[in-house]
Design an enzyme around this catalytic site. Structure first.
Site, mmCIF file in Angstrom:
data_model
loop_
_atom_site.group_PDB
_atom_site.id
_atom_site.type_symbol
_atom_site.label_atom_id
_atom_site.label_comp_id
_atom_site.label_asym_id
_atom_site.label_seq_id
_atom_site.Cartn_x
_atom_site.Cartn_y
_atom_site.Cartn_z
ATOM 1 N N GLU A 254 33.513 37.021 4.853
ATOM 2 C CA GLU A 254 32.063 36.871 5.062
ATOM 3 C C GLU A 254 31.872 35.555 5.780
ATOM 4 O OE1 GLU A 254 30.650 37.320 0.986
ATOM 5 O OE2 GLU A 254 29.953 39.250 1.732
ATOM 6 N N CYS A 288 23.835 31.313 5.256
ATOM 7 C CA CYS A 288 24.463 32.114 6.321
ATOM 8 C C CYS A 288 23.452 33.052 6.939
ATOM 9 C CB CYS A 288 25.657 32.875 5.760
ATOM 10 S SG CYS A 288 25.261 33.910 4.348
HETATM 11 P P1 NAD Z 1 34.651 26.480 5.665
HETATM 12 O O1 NAD Z 1 35.180 27.644 6.414
HETATM 13 O O2 NAD Z 1 34.868 25.130 6.216
HETATM 14 O O3 NAD Z 1 35.270 26.452 4.171
HETATM 15 C C1 NAD Z 1 35.173 27.576 3.323
HETATM 16 C C2 NAD Z 1 36.273 27.493 2.276
HETATM 17 O O4 NAD Z 1 37.540 27.645 2.922
HETATM 18 C C3 NAD Z 1 36.346 26.181 1.516
HETATM 19 O O5 NAD Z 1 36.629 26.451 0.157
HETATM 20 C C4 NAD Z 1 37.520 25.470 2.173
HETATM 21 O O6 NAD Z 1 38.152 24.538 1.326
HETATM 22 C C5 NAD Z 1 38.439 26.630 2.462
HETATM 23 N N1 NAD Z 1 39.436 26.404 3.511
HETATM 24 C C6 NAD Z 1 39.428 25.490 4.499
HETATM 25 N N2 NAD Z 1 40.533 25.619 5.270
HETATM 26 C C7 NAD Z 1 41.242 26.657 4.762
HETATM 27 C C8 NAD Z 1 42.455 27.322 5.138
HETATM 28 N N3 NAD Z 1 43.168 26.929 6.190
HETATM 29 N N4 NAD Z 1 42.865 28.368 4.394
HETATM 30 C C9 NAD Z 1 42.140 28.805 3.342
HETATM 31 N N5 NAD Z 1 40.983 28.221 2.933
HETATM 32 C C10 NAD Z 1 40.539 27.166 3.644
HETATM 33 O O7 NAD Z 1 33.102 26.800 5.458
HETATM 34 P P2 NAD Z 1 31.993 25.885 4.773
HETATM 35 O O8 NAD Z 1 31.692 24.759 5.698
HETATM 36 O O9 NAD Z 1 32.387 25.619 3.358
HETATM 37 O O10 NAD Z 1 30.742 26.900 4.732
HETATM 38 C C11 NAD Z 1 29.840 27.050 5.774
HETATM 39 C C12 NAD Z 1 30.110 28.338 6.534
HETATM 40 O O11 NAD Z 1 30.158 29.431 5.633
HETATM 41 C C13 NAD Z 1 29.015 28.662 7.526
HETATM 42 O O12 NAD Z 1 29.586 29.094 8.737
HETATM 43 C C14 NAD Z 1 28.275 29.812 6.864
HETATM 44 O O13 NAD Z 1 27.587 30.679 7.749
HETATM 45 C C15 NAD Z 1 29.376 30.510 6.147
HETATM 46 N N6 NAD Z 1 28.854 31.329 5.063
HETATM 47 C C16 NAD Z 1 28.897 32.689 5.204
HETATM 48 C C17 NAD Z 1 28.364 33.504 4.206
HETATM 49 C C18 NAD Z 1 28.408 35.011 4.317
HETATM 50 O O14 NAD Z 1 28.178 35.672 3.327
HETATM 51 N N7 NAD Z 1 28.686 35.573 5.494
HETATM 52 C C19 NAD Z 1 27.796 32.921 3.070
HETATM 53 C C20 NAD Z 1 27.771 31.536 2.967
HETATM 54 C C21 NAD Z 1 28.312 30.743 3.969
#
Ligand code: NAD
Length: 486
Positions: A254, A288
């Site tokens: 997501e 999001c």
């Molecule tokens: P992010 O992708 O930076 O981090 C998300 C998670 O991934 C964190 O727990 C992080 O520690 C982890 N992570 C980072 N690098 C990783 C790797 N290499 N392997 C596995 N895990 C890793 O996102 P964010 O800044 O925390 O959140 C914001 C983003 O999330 C925005 O783009 C937003 O649109 C999206 N979002 C989407 C939804 C949806 O339902 N589509 C909902 C909420 C947020």
């Protein structure tokens, strides 16, 4: 690593543990601190997990998954129901803690906890029965769903516990063991949710591990994790999918969105503008499915712009009961938004209200709600997901043209159409490329409706029956009579 079994003592909202195999464990000197976005002070220490503990958690999950899969569906529903009641009983404590890690004003934090309770109960209304495909004299063919085993959930910082529930409930309800990795910015409520859960689920069924981004990679690479349900950015989503491909893990992704709202000529500009502004500025745009681009028919453009500007000017920032939105959750996101604002300034876009500079007198990671008046379609603020309180409004006059502009993005999470003419709204809505289409509303979600992203906004669904199926393997069982009749 130190561990104890004090999972039944009263929840202490100032001390935080990993939850592994039914026990609370700390990592002694290896800790980190989140930041309170309102004050920029450190939040309490949280553990930073080691590879050894990750392996321990996965082993515990494997043991738990084997037993939990045999627990009848109704008993799993009962356990989740009792857990929902317990979360509800601690709702105000959770809401206060959630404020300190996310920067949500209290009412928004309460709303997130209430939504968690709704999801915990809502998923339990769903079922995933076996289906008889053929039942003839000679042959019976049945389709059934079996849990994948160990599911890892990786969550972002904007809705830490709502997203936890969107991931944990479908996994646990279908008989899997679940390991949560919260965002390093917002681990607090998630660890407490997992701690509370130990009273209702056998050890290893719901575990939570705190660490850095590296921990996410350890889970996606782990050979004994069968599925990863990830919410976060598109760029990290791609890394997750790449990493999961090495062991052919199931993935649900997501990811980010850039939701357009199309406002038609026949709307009441004042009432629609307020609804659109609310859906854009809620949680300071860090949603999001926040409205991130608004296309307004030229006949009502000036009136809609004027009302949205008034809304943004009057919007109360802060933490209290009367605050509409709070600060940006963390420094990295704050700097990203400031960079977008600098671009607005350097490209000389028209700022209808707000500022390209943060307020000087509020402390915290605050950004002033800012409206950009009719920027070009290729402006960064239109093309990129801002994930902050900056909203571009653009004019349109031709239906085919506005559909093409709204769809001209690699993202496709949500989109809305606003019109009194439902036929027109549905005609436009059906042409929009997004997983969620709303007519005269935006950002509604419920546990029984699939929530998914088109294009690069995601893969699979974490809600509804589709979300349950995503946590399972499908199995076809062919049975013929024992005497060999064909
Ligand atoms: P992010 O992708 O930076 O981090 C998300 C998670 O991934 C964190 O727990 C992080 O520690 C982890 N992570 C980072 N690098 C990783 C790797 N290499 N392997 C596995 N895990 C890793 O996102 P964010 O800044 O925390 O959140 C914001 C983003 O999330 C925005 O783009 C937003 O649109 C999206 N979002 C989407 C939804 C949806 O339902 N589509 C909902 C909420 C947020």
């Amino acid at each position: 690593m130190a561990s104890n079994k004090a999972v039944f003592s009263p929840l202490d909202f100032d001390i935080f543990y990993n939850v592994i195999d039914g026990e609370l464990s700390s990592t002694q000197n290896n800790v980190r601190y989140g930041i309170n976005p309102f004050t920029l002070e450190n939040n309490p220490a949280v553990p930073v997990i080691s590879l050894h503990d990750v392996n321990r958690a996965v082993e515990a999950a494997e043991r738990a998954a084997k037993l939990w899969a045999k627990v009848p569906w109704d008993e799993r529903v009962s356990a989740i129901g009792e857990y929902a009641n317990a979360v509800e009983g601690k709702a105000e404590d959770f809401a206060r803690l959630l404020m300190k890690e996310t920067g949500k004003p209290i009412n928004l934090a309460r709303q997130e906890i209430n939504t968690c309770v709704e999801y915990l109960r809502g998923f339990c209304q769903l079922s995933l029965p076996s289906e008889v495909i053929e039942d003839t004299e000679n042959r019976k063919v049945v389709k059934r769903y079996t849990p994948v085993g160990v599911v890892a959930g990786i969550a972002p910082w904007n809705f830490p516990v709502q997203l936890l529930c969107m991931k944990m409930v479908p996994a646990v309800l279908t008989g899997n063991a679940f390991i949560l990795k919260p965002s390093p910015y917002t681990p607090y409520c998630s660890l407490k949710f997992a701690e509370l859960a130990q009273r209702f689920f056998p050890p290893g069924v719901f575990q939570a591990l705190s660490g850095d981004n590296d921990l996410g990679a350890l889970l996606t690479e782990h050979p004994n994790v069968q599925m990863v349900t990830f919410t976060g950015s598109i760029s990290v989503g791609k890394k997750v999918m790449e990493s999961c491909s090495k062991t052919l893990k199931r993935v649900v992704l997501e990811l980010g969105g850039n939701d357009p709202a199309i406002v038609c000529a026949d709307v009441d500009p004042a009432s629609v503008a307020v609804k659109i502004a609310s859906a854009a500025f809620c949680h300071s745009g860090q949603i999001c499915i926040a409205i991130k681009r608004v296309y307004v028919h030229e006949a009502v453009y000036d009136a809609v712009l004027a009302t949205i500007v008034e809304f943004a000017k009057a919007l109360k920032l802060g933490s209290g009961e009367d605050a509409f939105a709070g600060p940006i959750c963390n420094k990295d996101q704050f700097e990203r938004i400031r960079d977008l604002l600098l671009n607005v300034e350097s490209t000389k876009l028209t700022v209808a209200t707000g500022s390209t500079k943060p307020p000087s007198d509020m402390g915290g990671y605050y950004i002033i709600p800012t409206i950009i008046d009719n920027p070009p379609d290729d402006a960064r603020i239109v093309v990129e997901e801002q994930f902050g309180p900056i909203l571009p409004l653009m004019k349109w006059s031709d239906e085919a043209d506005v559909i093409s502009r709204a769809n001209n993005t690699s993202m496709g999470l949500g989109a809305s159409v606003w019109s009194r003419d439902i036929d027109q709204a549905e005609r436009l809505g059906k042409q929009l490329q997004a997983g969620n289409i709303w007519i005269n509303t935006h950002a509604e979600i419920q546990a029984s409706a699939p929530f998914s992203g088109h294009k690069q906004s995601g893969l699979g669904s974490a809600m509804a029956v589709e979300g349950l199926k995503a946590c399972c393997n499908v199995q076809s069982v062919y049975t013929r009579p024992a005497d060999g009749t064909a």
